[in-house]
Design a protein around this motif. Structure first.
Motif, PDB file in Angstrom:
ATOM      1  N   GLN A   1       0.808  -1.218   0.000  1.00 29.46           N
ATOM      2  CA  GLN A   1       0.000   0.000   0.000  1.00 29.46           C
ATOM      3  C   GLN A   1       0.845   1.273   0.000  1.00 29.46           C
ATOM      4  O   GLN A   1       0.422   2.292  -0.537  1.00 29.46           O
ATOM      5  N   ASN A   2       2.025   1.218   0.590  1.00 27.68           N
ATOM      6  CA  ASN A   2       2.917   2.373   0.586  1.00 27.68           C
ATOM      7  C   ASN A   2       4.234   1.944  -0.054  1.00 27.68           C
ATOM      8  O   ASN A   2       5.141   1.453   0.609  1.00 27.68           O
ATOM      9  N   LYS A   3       4.315   2.127  -1.360  1.00 30.33           N
ATOM     10  CA  LYS A   3       5.475   1.648  -2.107  1.00 30.33           C
ATOM     11  C   LYS A   3       6.765   2.366  -1.715  1.00 30.33           C
ATOM     12  O   LYS A   3       7.825   1.745  -1.687  1.00 30.33           O
TER      13      LYS A   3
ATOM     14  N   SER B   1       7.672   3.626   1.259  1.00 26.87           N
ATOM     15  CA  SER B   1       8.154   3.094   2.530  1.00 26.87           C
ATOM     16  C   SER B   1       8.700   1.681   2.353  1.00 26.87           C
ATOM     17  O   SER B   1       9.775   1.342   2.864  1.00 26.87           O
ATOM     18  N   TYR B   2       7.989   0.874   1.594  1.00 27.23           N
ATOM     19  CA  TYR B   2       8.401  -0.516   1.356  1.00 27.23           C
ATOM     20  C   TYR B   2       9.737  -0.563   0.605  1.00 27.23           C
ATOM     21  O   TYR B   2      10.642  -1.302   0.976  1.00 27.23           O
TER      22      TYR B   2
ATOM     23  N   ASN C   1       0.438   6.241  -7.107  1.00 28.44           N
ATOM     24  CA  ASN C   1       0.924   5.341  -6.058  1.00 28.44           C
ATOM     25  C   ASN C   1       2.384   4.940  -6.268  1.00 28.44           C
ATOM     26  O   ASN C   1       3.003   4.370  -5.380  1.00 28.44           O
TER      27      ASN C   1
END
Length: 174
Positions: A82-84, A86-87, A110
């Motif tokens: 969902q949070n590319k 941060s990932y 996104n």
């Protein structure tokens, strides 16, 4: 000042709207289908032959994606992200990867923040306006129709090893 693309060791890819035509297809019992371009399959071969590892990061979860990425010998597949940004940041820190070692191909909002963590940004012709503004290369090819391959070939052209990489792949088929 030109970027040194010879350092690229990782290619991060979005799925929907980059490797697919951005459509989500369901049959009458809820199975999800996706259309992947075989031209992008060759793009995976080119990236691998050039020494890049492929990181697929998608916000959706789909068995069809897993199957296609397995067929293409993808090193890293992360679904339901969902949070590319941060990932990807955590992935890069865990593997001690610098910005200059990563290229990213994506198409929409996104992907935007994650793209900015990378040394090279590519996108399909029909990417969002915001992504196009930060892209180092905007493919003339639409999403799901070989845009990934086109961006990979552009990276190789800029690095100066496109012809050699293609020659090695052609030799495999002799």
């Amino acid at each position: 000042m030109a970027k040194d693309l010879s350092k690229i060791k990782y290619l991060v890819l979005d799925v929907d709207g980059t490797l697919t035509d951005s459509g989500v297809y369901y049959d009458d019992i809820g199975n999800e289908f996706k259309k992947f371009s075989t031209k992008d399959g060759t793009g995976f071969n080119l990236a691998h032959e050039a020494g890049m590892q492929i990181v697929v990061m998608t916000g959706r979860e789909c068995k069809a994606t897993l199957r296609r990425m397995d067929e293409l010998h993808t090193e890293y597949i992360f679904q339901n992200v969902q949070n590319k940004a941060s990932y990807l940041d955590e992935f890069m820190k865990a593997k001690n990867i610098s910005k200059e070692e990563v290229a990213y191909i994506g198409d929409d909002l996104n992907d935007y923040a994650a793209m900015q963590l990378c040394g090279f940004i590519g996108c399909p012709a029909d990417a969002s306006v915001e992504v196009k503004k930060i892209a180092d290369y905007e493919s003339k090819v639409l999403c799901g129709h070989g845009a990934m391959r086109d961006v990979v070939e552009e990276i190789l052209r800029l690095r100066g090893d496109r012809d050699e990489v293609i020659k090695r792949i052609i030799e495999r088929y002799k």
